[in-house]
Design a protein around this motif. Structure first.
Motif, mmCIF file in Angstrom:
data_model
loop_
_atom_site.group_PDB
_atom_site.id
_atom_site.type_symbol
_atom_site.label_atom_id
_atom_site.label_comp_id
_atom_site.label_asym_id
_atom_site.label_seq_id
_atom_site.Cartn_x
_atom_site.Cartn_y
_atom_site.Cartn_z
ATOM 1 N N LEU A 133 8.994 9.731 -82.572
ATOM 2 C CA LEU A 133 10.365 9.914 -82.111
ATOM 3 C C LEU A 133 10.855 8.604 -81.508
ATOM 4 O O LEU A 133 10.212 8.041 -80.616
ATOM 5 C CB LEU A 133 10.420 11.029 -81.064
ATOM 6 N N ILE A 134 11.987 8.126 -82.015
ATOM 7 C CA ILE A 134 12.635 6.934 -81.471
ATOM 8 C C ILE A 134 13.952 7.387 -80.862
ATOM 9 O O ILE A 134 14.879 7.766 -81.579
ATOM 10 C CB ILE A 134 12.890 5.870 -82.553
ATOM 11 N N ILE A 284 9.653 9.946 -89.239
ATOM 12 C CA ILE A 284 10.342 9.209 -88.179
ATOM 13 C C ILE A 284 11.541 10.048 -87.746
ATOM 14 O O ILE A 284 12.343 10.476 -88.578
ATOM 15 C CB ILE A 284 10.830 7.825 -88.655
ATOM 16 N N ILE A 285 11.653 10.306 -86.443
ATOM 17 C CA ILE A 285 12.749 11.110 -85.901
ATOM 18 C C ILE A 285 13.616 10.201 -85.027
ATOM 19 O O ILE A 285 13.116 9.584 -84.082
ATOM 20 C CB ILE A 285 12.220 12.297 -85.076
ATOM 21 N N LEU A 286 14.893 10.110 -85.346
ATOM 22 C CA LEU A 286 15.817 9.244 -84.616
ATOM 23 C C LEU A 286 16.720 10.085 -83.723
ATOM 24 O O LEU A 286 17.232 11.124 -84.139
ATOM 25 C CB LEU A 286 16.676 8.432 -85.587
ATOM 26 N N SER A 287 16.921 9.610 -82.507
ATOM 27 C CA SER A 287 17.721 10.372 -81.551
ATOM 28 C C SER A 287 18.487 9.418 -80.633
ATOM 29 O O SER A 287 18.152 8.237 -80.510
ATOM 30 C CB SER A 287 16.807 11.277 -80.712
ATOM 31 N N GLY A 288 19.518 9.955 -79.985
ATOM 32 C CA GLY A 288 20.262 9.208 -78.983
ATOM 33 C C GLY A 288 21.487 8.512 -79.540
ATOM 34 O O GLY A 288 21.656 8.374 -80.749
ATOM 35 N N GLU A 289 22.346 8.052 -78.644
ATOM 36 C CA GLU A 289 23.564 7.396 -79.083
ATOM 37 C C GLU A 289 23.285 6.046 -79.719
ATOM 38 O O GLU A 289 24.163 5.452 -80.342
ATOM 39 C CB GLU A 289 24.551 7.236 -77.933
ATOM 40 N N GLU A 291 21.163 5.622 -82.243
ATOM 41 C CA GLU A 291 20.534 5.817 -83.557
ATOM 42 C C GLU A 291 20.852 4.654 -84.497
ATOM 43 O O GLU A 291 20.006 4.231 -85.287
ATOM 44 C CB GLU A 291 21.000 7.136 -84.185
ATOM 45 N N PHE A 292 22.072 4.132 -84.415
ATOM 46 C CA PHE A 292 22.462 3.027 -85.296
ATOM 47 C C PHE A 292 21.567 1.813 -85.075
ATOM 48 O O PHE A 292 21.210 1.098 -86.016
ATOM 49 C CB PHE A 292 23.932 2.652 -85.063
ATOM 50 N N SER A 312 17.466 12.492 -88.610
ATOM 51 C CA SER A 312 18.426 12.080 -87.598
ATOM 52 C C SER A 312 18.823 13.299 -86.778
ATOM 53 O O SER A 312 19.341 14.279 -87.330
ATOM 54 C CB SER A 312 19.670 11.463 -88.255
ATOM 55 N N ILE A 313 18.543 13.260 -85.469
ATOM 56 C CA ILE A 313 18.939 14.368 -84.603
ATOM 57 C C ILE A 313 20.451 14.557 -84.647
ATOM 58 O O ILE A 313 20.952 15.692 -84.641
ATOM 59 C CB ILE A 313 18.468 14.124 -83.164
ATOM 60 N N SER A 314 21.198 13.457 -84.716
ATOM 61 C CA SER A 314 22.655 13.552 -84.774
ATOM 62 C C SER A 314 23.104 14.319 -86.001
ATOM 63 O O SER A 314 24.027 15.146 -85.932
ATOM 64 C CB SER A 314 23.271 12.149 -84.770
#
Length: 338
Positions: A133-134, A284-289, A291-292, A312-314
């Motif tokens: 998780l990133i 790979i899990i991407l999260s948070g504002e 992500e870009f 992408s969590i978003s």
């Protein structure tokens, strides 16, 4: 029964019931005695809520003499705001504590929001696989290894996580430029950045096209709007100049150098985390504002990982919920476990 998740940070309060999510600025270090009122105001948007699932990072705010004192103050403030609602606090053992247990064992609940997010997000990966998780937020970045849906970090406290590279104190909104890099090249000369809060990573993101102008966003270094002219001037002031003395092109070049330095910092930490894993993460899990920024780091520094499955969590829960992902995760975990 409606469970509301609350993530109490040092600068923001985030709340979600899994259907409606909100984030509100609240500088805890300035007004700790107003925390209960601020939480109560947010809870007014959730009149049907009967249980609160809480996590925090705000205990680190320097208005508290110790982190343990911060945990106690936050828990007591939530209890005041909760009224008749049942309060539970997430801890890094993967369970909820009562408020009394949270105060008795503060090390387990202090800065535990990352663990709640990873516990919920880990279910996105296939059973029996490893994932990473990133989570890049406004202030910090987390690299959290997950095995079979369970977080398996080297460190559990912020101190240990900083030492291990699993926590990096850099984000896409609040981080001052001088905290990202000590110097930049200006007109062919290595120039130190002033160690003052003149500009932040949010200015860099705006100037590089990663976010849009917002006249109503005054959460900037000088409390002036988040606009391109203002951001140009703020970044120029980081080298003790202004947008009269430096051209737009020169200021944009400073922003690019800061971004490169931030990517180097993040990729170095991530390489350290990956180096300790027994196998390459299959997901790979991407999260948070930010992500870009995570996507940019992967494409530029870890292109081989782009061959792995990426979530992408978003995209999974929508950008509004993603902005309050830890609170959202708590609402779901609370609904399942409380």
């Amino acid at each position: 029964m409606t469970v509301v998740g609350i993530d109490i940070g040092g600068a923001n309060l985030k709340i979600s019931d899994g259907a409606t999510s909100m984030s509100r600025p609240f500088p805890l270090w300035k007004s700790p005695d107003q925390l209960a009122d601020a939480i109560q105001s947010l809870l007014g948007e959730y009149p049907e809520s009967s249980k609160l699932a809480v996590t925090m990072t705000g205990e680190l705010a320097d208005c508290f003499p110790t982190r343990n004192a911060g945990v106690r103050h936050i828990v007591e403030s939530v209890q005041i705001a909760a009224g008749e609602r049942e309060v539970s606090v997430w801890q890094t053992g993967g369970e909820f504590f009562t408020p009394e247990e949270a105060v008795e064992f503060p090390e387990l609940v202090a800065a535990a929001n990352w663990h709640a997010l990873a516990t919920w997000a880990g279910r996105a990966a296939a059973s029996g696989t490893s994932s990473l998780l990133i989570d890049i937020g406004s202030t910090t970045t987390d690299f959290i290894p997950i095995e079979s849906g369970v977080p398996v970090p080297r460190g559990m406290t912020d101190l240990d996580r900083l030492s291990s590279g699993e926590l990096v104190y850099t984000g896409v909104r609040r981080t001052p430029l001088f905290a990202i890099t000590p110097s930049v090249e200006v007109r062919g000369q290595t120039t130190p950045l002033a160690a003052e809060l003149f500009a932040t990573a949010h200015d860099v993101s705006l100037l590089l096209g990663d976010c849009v102008e917002n006249l109503h966003d005054l959460e900037t270094a000088n409390s002036r709007p988040l606009t391109i002219p203002e951001s140009l001037n703020r970044v120029a002031r980081s080298v003790c100049s202004d947008s009269d003395q430096l051209s737009d092109r020169e200021i944009l070049e400073i922003a690019r150098q800061v971004r490169i330095a931030q990517l180097i910092s993040l990729s170095t930490a991530m390489a350290s985390v990956l180096g300790r894993l027994q196998m390459v993460p299959s997901t790979i899990i991407l999260s948070g504002e930010g992500e870009f920024l995570a996507k940019k780091m992967l494409s530029e520094c870890f292109p081989d990982l782009l061959e792995q499955e990426c979530f992408s969590i978003s995209q999974m829960i929508g950008p509004v919920h993603s902005q309050t992902a830890c609170a959202y995760a708590l609402a779901i975990l609370g609904r399942e476990r409380l």
